[in-house]
Write an enzyme that holds these catalytic residues in place. Structure first.
Site: not given
Ligand code: AMP
Length: 109
Positions: A93, A82, A28, A95, A5
């Protein structure tokens, strides 16, 4: 407010790849493949588990547009979302990970 967000409202910087009024696609921060883009709805939903199917339909269209734009439509790609603790979800959130630009292998890790 959750981290995604904060990305949507500009508090945290991100590299936008595609955006419309309802969805955002950005790189990412820790890419696991040459192409590793996250797609999120601008409205907060904790996970796929609770997104209204109608919004999911629009998100599908958005992702189809995204993969054309980044040139991986024909070579192929993997979509992952996931969900919850056992699904390994870290950011609460919804994704989708869009992985491609190279072979992503047989198994989801
Ligand atoms: P998940 O484990 O499916 O919740 O994946 C979360 C993803 O968000 C991971 O691949 C992180 O590398 C990515 N992530 C976390 N913070 C950021 C950010 N500020 N900008 C871009 N990607 C992010």
């Amino acid at each position: 407010m959750c981290i995604f967000c904060k990305i949507i409202n500009g508090e945290i910087p991100s590299q936008t790849i595609l955006e419309d009024e309802n969805f955002l696609a950005f790189n990412d921060i820790n890419p696991s493949k040459k192409v590793h883009i996250l797609v999120i709805p601008k409205e907060h939903y904790d996970s796929f588990d609770v997104i209204p199917p109608k919004i999911m339909a629009s998100m599908t269209e958005f992702i189809q547009k995204l993969v054309s734009k980044v040139g991986i439509k024909n070579s192929g790609y993997r979509l992952i979302t996931n969900i919850g603790v056992d699904g390994g979800q870290e950011v609460k959130h919804l994704h989708f990970h869009v992985l491609g630009g190279e072979k992503v292998g047989k198994m989801v890790s």
